[in-house]
Every structure is written in C-alpha cells, then in structure tokens.
Scaffold this motif. Structure first.
Motif, short mmCIF file in Angstrom:
data_model
loop_
_atom_site.label_atom_id
_atom_site.label_comp_id
_atom_site.label_asym_id
_atom_site.label_seq_id
_atom_site.Cartn_x
_atom_site.Cartn_y
_atom_site.Cartn_z
N LYS A 260 1.07 -0.67 0.46
CA LYS A 260 -0.13 -0.20 -0.10
C LYS A 260 0.93 0.76 0.12
CE LYS A 260 -3.80 -2.34 2.68
NZ LYS A 260 -4.64 -2.70 1.46
N TYR A 261 1.12 1.99 -1.27
CA TYR A 261 1.98 3.27 -1.13
C TYR A 261 0.86 4.30 -1.40
CZ TYR A 261 5.28 6.66 -2.98
OH TYR A 261 5.84 7.20 -3.87
N LEU A 262 1.36 4.61 -0.24
CA LEU A 262 1.17 6.65 0.50
C LEU A 262 1.10 7.43 -0.45
CD1 LEU A 262 0.38 5.27 4.08
CD2 LEU A 262 -1.45 5.25 2.62
N GLY A 263 2.36 6.94 -0.73
CA GLY A 263 2.81 9.05 -1.59
C GLY A 263 4.26 9.22 -1.06
N VAL A 264 5.03 10.39 -1.19
CA VAL A 264 6.24 10.57 -1.54
C VAL A 264 6.32 11.42 0.08
CG1 VAL A 264 6.75 11.25 -3.88
CG2 VAL A 264 5.86 12.90 -2.25
N ASP A 265 5.51 11.63 0.73
CA ASP A 265 6.17 12.12 2.63
C ASP A 265 6.10 10.79 3.01
OD1 ASP A 265 5.93 12.10 5.04
OD2 ASP A 265 4.63 13.33 5.06
N PRO A 266 7.78 10.44 3.59
CA PRO A 266 8.34 9.38 4.34
C PRO A 266 6.96 9.06 4.98
CG PRO A 266 9.73 11.01 4.41
CD PRO A 266 9.32 11.78 3.14
N GLY A 267 7.27 10.36 5.86
CA GLY A 267 6.19 10.53 7.31
C GLY A 267 4.84 9.39 6.70
N LEU A 268 3.96 9.30 5.83
CA LEU A 268 2.43 8.89 6.14
C LEU A 268 2.75 7.41 5.98
CD1 LEU A 268 1.88 11.00 2.80
CD2 LEU A 268 1.03 11.52 4.97
N ALA A 269 4.08 6.42 6.08
CA ALA A 269 4.11 5.16 5.92
C ALA A 269 3.67 4.62 7.26
CB ALA A 269 4.77 4.10 5.53
N PRO A 270 4.51 5.52 8.76
CA PRO A 270 3.90 5.70 9.98
C PRO A 270 3.49 6.30 10.74
CG PRO A 270 6.58 6.59 9.17
CD PRO A 270 5.88 6.06 8.07
N LEU A 271 2.85 7.13 9.99
CA LEU A 271 1.67 7.94 10.37
C LEU A 271 0.57 6.61 9.78
CD1 LEU A 271 0.39 10.68 10.81
CD2 LEU A 271 -0.60 10.46 8.88
N HIS A 272 0.17 6.08 9.33
CA HIS A 272 -0.93 4.71 8.82
C HIS A 272 -0.78 4.03 9.65
CE1 HIS A 272 -2.04 7.73 6.05
NE2 HIS A 272 -3.28 7.28 5.57
N ASP A 273 0.41 3.70 9.97
CA ASP A 273 1.69 2.34 10.95
C ASP A 273 0.29 2.31 12.00
OD1 ASP A 273 1.80 0.16 12.62
OD2 ASP A 273 3.94 0.77 11.48
#
Ligand code: FVH
Length: 291
Positions: free
Chosen positions: A159-172
C-alpha cells in the motif's frame, strides 16, 4: 537483477521479523545478503540459502537495495552511522517501526548521503509474512518502490501512500492506536467478568459478537468527522453517554478491578458536554484531541 529476473536484496536485522522477511525473499528466489549484530542468529537463514555478511559495510556493498528491519530508529542509526558513506547510490528501505518525524529525519539523512529512501510500516506479525493477510504501508521514493517491487511483493500486499516518508508510519501508528484501544476494552471486559468467576472462554463469544456489532459505527463516524457534523441523526448522544459512563468506573471499583484503562475518556466527555455539545455523538470528542 539475476538471470532469472530476481532482484537481489540486502537485509539488515535478523530478529523475528527480519528473519521472516528473508525467508519470504528466499522462498521466492531472490538472492539475499543478510547481516545481524548477533551473528548466531544468521545460521537459520544461511541454511536456507542467504549469504551472510560479516560486517555492515560488506552487506551494503553487496546490493543496491538495502532493507533495514531493526528494533527502532536509534538502532538503525547505530548500525548505519559508522558506515554512512557506504549508503551512496543505495536504495534504503526502512521497515523498522517508528514515528513520522523519525522517518522524515532518516529520509533527509539518507538523501544527504546520496541514498534514496522508502519507509515502510509492517501490518503483520512474523508468521503472516508472505501470506495474503499481510500488508505493508510504504511512503517515500516511488522509484525505490518500483525497483524493489518484485521483492517487496513477496512480503504481502503493498500500500503506497505517497512521497512523504512520514505517511507510512503515520498510518501504521494510527492502525496500532485503534488496535490498542480495542485491546484496552477487551482486557477490561475480561477482567470485569473474571472478577465474578466467569471464565474468559465462556465470555469470549459474547464479546466477539458485541464488538462485531459495534464495529458498524466506524463508517458513520468517518462521515461525521469528514462532514464536521456530529449532531444530525444522532441516536445515543454524548450527554446520555457521559451520564452512564461513570457506571463503568463504579462497577470496576465494586468488583475490585482497576478502571485505569477506562478513566481517560470520562473527562473528555464531560468537557464536551460542558461546552454545550451534549446533543452530539461521542465521536465529537475528536475535536478535543486537536491541539
Ligand atoms: N514482531 C512483530 O510482531 C512486529 C510486527 C510489526 C513490525 N514490528 C517491528 O519490526 C521491527 C523488528 O522487529 P522484530 O520482531 O524483528 O524484533 P526483534 O526480534 O526484537 O529483533 C530486533 C532486531 O534488531 C536488532 N537490534 C536491536 N538493537 C540493535 C542495535 N543497537 N544495533 C544493531 N542491531 C540491533 C537485533 O539484533 P540482535 O539483538 O539479534 O543482535 C534484532 O536483529 C521492530 O521495529 C518492530 O517494532 C515487529
């Protein structure tokens, strides 16, 4: 890429999760170079075909794609800082659990060293890796994702969320927040009935069915939040709920059970009611969480 079209990958960290990732890669035919601080933990994956690097530098030199799955971001820095020059030209995929801020910092740090960065939040426990039940949030460099895609597909859904690297941990972290909130209620419920001698196994089906029925509130809550309307169509308003909630705390006390998992919600409900929002749904409490 190998002559069989498989992408070679380096994995740093052979804890429970790192080992599961390596095993999934090997099972799909991807050549893996693995490194772990405690060398003995590499024996299992070595027996399954991984090359074991004796130093971090050797592991970085082996492949363009470098996956880190260590305890926390501090340990990632502890491992990579002394050999930072070796990251130049590498594609660093960090699957270590952390915060959005930590991911953004690490992305900037890697960029300064000439490495591309992709962050990931693993939504699975180790036995789920490689099964359809596992998925991983990714954010950061789309070109790293594209290059590593066949290898990353071996872990589970992407699940790719975009270029901001913070988005993956945010969703996690958001999913984990929901999970721990659920766990808190479940622990409290078992403790309460247990105080009266009710067996957990006996109570579990009731709790499961109740939580499944209440799960239906989620989509309605999302509509209320997005529309900023916590009043229209409300069935059980917060004034009523704030009045009944003390019974949850009193019942725990009567039964000799701590209510500490439940107590934080009461003052928030009271505050919302006192501010004139008693006709709203409970979900309006979200407004008090915004700083
Ligand atoms: N296991 C799980 O259920 C969850 C599922 C969701 C994702 N998490 C995160 O994944 C990261 C790794 O978790 P893990 O399960 O592999 O954790 P451990 O088995 O405890 O292994 C930890 C590895 O980290 C190495 N390590 C720790 N500190 C250092 C350090 N200062 N320098 C170098 N390596 C370090 C450790 O090495 P060693 O103790 O074997 O020498 C392990 O390889 C994590 O972010 C979870 O939150 C897992």
């Amino acid at each position: 890429m190998t002559e069989h079209g498989k992408t070679p990958v380096t994995v740093l960290g052979l804890g429970a999760m790192g080992t599961a990732l390596v095993e999934a890669l090997l099972a799909a035919g991807h050549p893996v170079t693995a490194w772990n601080r405690t060398p003995g933990r590499a024996e299992g994956v070595a027996a399954k075909g991984a090359s074991v690097a004796s130093t971090v530098s050797e592991a970085l030199a082996a492949n363009k794609i470098v996956i880190a799955c260590l305890l926390d971001y501090d340990s990632v820095h502890e491992v990579l800082d002394p050999v930072a020059a070796g990251l130049e030209g590498r594609q660093l995929i960090n699957l270590t659990n952390g915060t959005p801020g930590q991911a953004r910092e690490m992305s900037a740090w890697a960029g300064q060293l000439g490495a591309e960065y992709l962050d990931g939040g693993i939504m699975a426990i180790p036995p789920m890796i490689g099964t359809p039940a596992a998925f991983i949030f990714y954010s950061g460099s789309g070109s790293v994702l594209a290059h590593a895609r066949s290898a990353l597909d071996t872990f589970g859904g992407v699940k790719y969320l975009g270029v901001d690297p913070g988005l993956a941990p945010l969703h996690d972290i958001a999913l984990l927040s929901g999970m721990y909130g659920n766990f808190m209620g479940v622990i409290q419920a078992f403790a309460l009935v247990g105080s009266a001698g009710v067996k957990a196994r006996e109570f579990a089906p009731l709790l499961r069915d109740w939580l499944a029925a209440m799960g239906g509130f989620l989509d309605r809550a999302a509509e209320q939040i997005d529309d900023g309307d916590y009043v229209t169509g409300v069935v059980s308003n917060i004034a009523m709920q704030a009045g009944a909630y003390p019974n949850l705390l009193k019942a725990a006390e009567e039964q000799g059970i701590s209510a500490e998992l439940l107590t934080p919600l009461q003052p928030l409900m009271d505050k919302r009611v006192a501010a004139g929002h008693g006709a709203e749904d409970l979900i309006g409490v979200i407004e008090l969480l915004k700083k």
